[in-house]
Design an enzyme around this catalytic site. Structure first.
Site, PDB file in Angstrom:
ATOM      1  N   SER A 289       1.286  19.898  -4.704  1.00 17.36           N
ATOM      2  CA  SER A 289       1.502  21.218  -5.273  1.00 17.36           C
ATOM      3  C   SER A 289       2.862  21.247  -5.949  1.00 17.36           C
ATOM      4  CB  SER A 289       1.455  22.268  -4.164  1.00 17.36           C
ATOM      5  OG  SER A 289       2.006  23.483  -4.589  1.00 17.36           O
TER       6      SER A 289
ATOM      7  N   GLU B 284      -4.330  18.416  -3.500  1.00 25.98           N
ATOM      8  CA  GLU B 284      -2.889  18.613  -3.346  1.00 25.98           C
ATOM      9  C   GLU B 284      -2.505  18.481  -1.880  1.00 25.98           C
ATOM     10  OE1 GLU B 284      -1.637  21.531  -7.021  1.00 25.98           O
ATOM     11  OE2 GLU B 284      -1.908  22.421  -5.038  1.00 25.98           O
TER      12      GLU B 284
END
Length: 553
Positions: free
Chosen positions: A468, A442
């Site tokens: 994210s 992420e």
């Protein structure tokens, strides 16, 4: 009952003796054996309280005549794993979670299961296991964290990550940053915005595998304990009625999940997890379906990071059932689907109302007429790329700019924090895909740094990694094929013109075919970053992000 194969008959006397070694009485052994999958650990804030949830589930199972037997599942905190080697292991943990639960459930012949997840990969991993095992099952998550209060302002983990960018440009002091650290994450639970954990816990409700309230009742509320007891009792009812996950999770259930996903503006990670779960029921969930449903499903909720509203306020406004009710009343959701309540979605929504129409807007007055996610296509992403459209500044929905190319997240973050990125740039981070990363990290740190520096409405970021659920801005991830597989993102050079058109679902690099062919002749696949252990095996077996980054076969 499956458990009969390990506890009934003359030849199972040794098995019974081992069950008695656990302290079980004959009466307990003779009852249905319910596996309680507890993802508790002392590392993840969203899981630190799951023992309390588990004890409540066990109480419910016992009240309804079953014998609960607890076993663990691992969980990674994406926030703690962010921006270092640990993030390579986060997405990959999903497969281990599913596989290890399969092993425990098959080896010990449970009659039914209650799953107690909370954070990011734990939820989809458990849903994959539930579909694969097809035993009567109920999910009850740990619930969301309360938002923090910092100098009278509501804050979440996103605030913390974006503060790093503010410090780097001098708009926040280190002393103010340390003060914010004390306030940003005030309770246990999954981080308070519509990030990946809460997205998946909410969509578990929509898929029919969690009781109403599963996604939004706060972690610290007593209502969460009561819900856990109800889940324990409910799994016994499902066992009696022989209602199983594959009776509940049908292809139309996944269309429903995507519709609510679009209405609430969930995490882009849902475009990895829903296809992976669908694969376990034998369904191929193509990314084209995301755009198909987005075109007809309006964006009704501006939840953090797209807005300032947290999951707690969504709960107070009626929660996921209220969003589903608004969609169902407008023929945007199939309410005939079965759920773990034993009834249909329609049954569950009979008395549901939207309590705050400014937070859950009516279909007639949405934030936008199409959904919160979009899949982009073009020469840079012939198999698709995903963006959280609802969290993109309008000024960046259409953008052209020069590529600033980095072969790792660390290189990009260094350039951003050292003020080497200029307004108009398109940051390209590659070799971070499922195979090339490995693990598809992420990119919350670079997106948050850009936001904190005031560049989220001026700079785009594209990657074959992922983002994210807390990321916002023109952050385009899951670019497929990834660079390590020879995808065009691996051929982009510094200064190439990148063209982004989110409304028209387009992502291209303005380089001619002859030049691209010349670059391809020179391109060589990079050496693996990890050559031993689980991630080395994962890199060999994992499929494309466009397929959900599953391990197939």
């Amino acid at each position: 009952m499956p458990s009969k194969v390990m506890k009934e008959g003359l030849e199972k006397a040794p098995h019974r003796s081992l069950l008695k070694a656990l302290g079980l009485t004959n009466d307990e052994i003779n009852r249905p054996l319910v596996g309680i999958v507890n993802a508790y650990n002392e590392v993840v804030p969203g899981h630190i309280h799951l023992n309390q949830i588990t004890e409540a589930v066990k109480a419910g199972v016992r009240m309804a005549g079953g014998t609960p037997l607890e076993f663990p599942a691992i969980a990674v905190c994406d926030g703690i794993a962010m921006n270092h080697e640990g993030m390579r292991y986060s997405l990959a943990s999903r497969e281990l979670i599913a596989d290890s639960i399969e092993i425990m459930a098959k080896a010990h012949a449970f009659d039914a299961l209650v799953f107690i997840p909370n954070c990011d990969k734990n939820v989809p991993g458990m849903l994959m296991a539930a579909a694969r095992l097809n035993l009567p099952s109920v999910f009850v998550s740990g619930g969301p964290m309360l938002p923090g209060d910092h100098r009278g302002k509501k804050v979440t983990l996103t605030t913390m990550f974006e503060a790093v960018g503010k410090v780097s440009v001098g708009t926040m002091t280190m002393g103010e940053l340390e003060e914010l650290e004390q306030d940003a994450c005030p309770t246990c639970g999954s981080c308070a915005g519509m990030f990946t954990a809460n997205s998946m816990n909410c969509l578990t409700e929509v898929l029919g595998m969690g009781l109403p309230g599963n996604g939004t009742i706060p972690a610290v509320y007593s209502a969460r304990i009561r819900l856990a007891k109800e889940a324990g009792m409910k799994v016994m009812e499902l066992l009696e009625k022989d209602i199983r996950p594959l009776d509940i999770m049908k292809p139309q259930s996944f269309r429903n999940a995507l519709a609510v996903d679009m209405a609430m503006g969930c995490s882009t990670n849902t475009a990895l997890h829903l296809p992976a779960i669908a694969h376990e029921i034998g369904m191929k969930l193509d990314l084209e379906l995301v755009n198909e449903i987005s075109r007809v499903t309006p964006h009704l909720c501006k939840l953090a990071p797209a807005g300032d509203t947290t999951v707690i306020e969504l709960h107070e406004a009626g929660g996921v059932p209220a969003v589903m009710k608004e969609l169902a009343d407008n023929n945007l959701l199939d309410d005939s689907m079965l759920t773990v309540t034993g009834g249909t979605i329609r049954d569950n929504l009979k008395n549901v109302v939207v309590k705050d129409s400014s937070l859950i807007r009516p279909v007639s007055n949405p934030h936008s007429p199409d959904g919160g996610l979009a899949v982009l296509w073009g020469n840079l992403a012939p198999e698709g790329a995903v963006v959280k459209r609802g969290a993109v500044d309008p000024a960046m929905l259409v953008h052209e700019g020069p590529a600033r190319v980095f072969d790792s997240e660390e290189e990009a973050v260094d350039a951003i924090l050292n003020k080497k990125i200029r307004p108009g740039d398109v940051v390209v981070i590659r070799y971070e895909g499922p195979k090339g990363g490995p693990g598809m990290r992420e990119m919350l740190t670079p997106t948050s740094a850009l936001t904190g520096m005031g560049l989220d409405d001026k700079v785009a970021l594209i990657t074959d990694g992922r983002f994210s659920g807390a990321s916002r801005g023109a952050a385009i991830g899951h670019v497929s094929p990834e660079a390590a597989l020879g995808g065009l993102i691996g051929l982009v050079e510094e200064g190439d013109l990148i063209k982004i058109d989110i409304p028209n679902h387009s992502l291209n690099v303005a380089v001619g075919e002859e030049e691209l062919a010349r670059r391809r002749e020179k391109w060589q696949a990079p050496a693996p970053r990890i050559t031993r252990g689980y991630m080395a095996k994962y890199a060999k077996l994992v499929t494309s992000a466009s397929m959900g980054a599953i391990i197939d076969g």
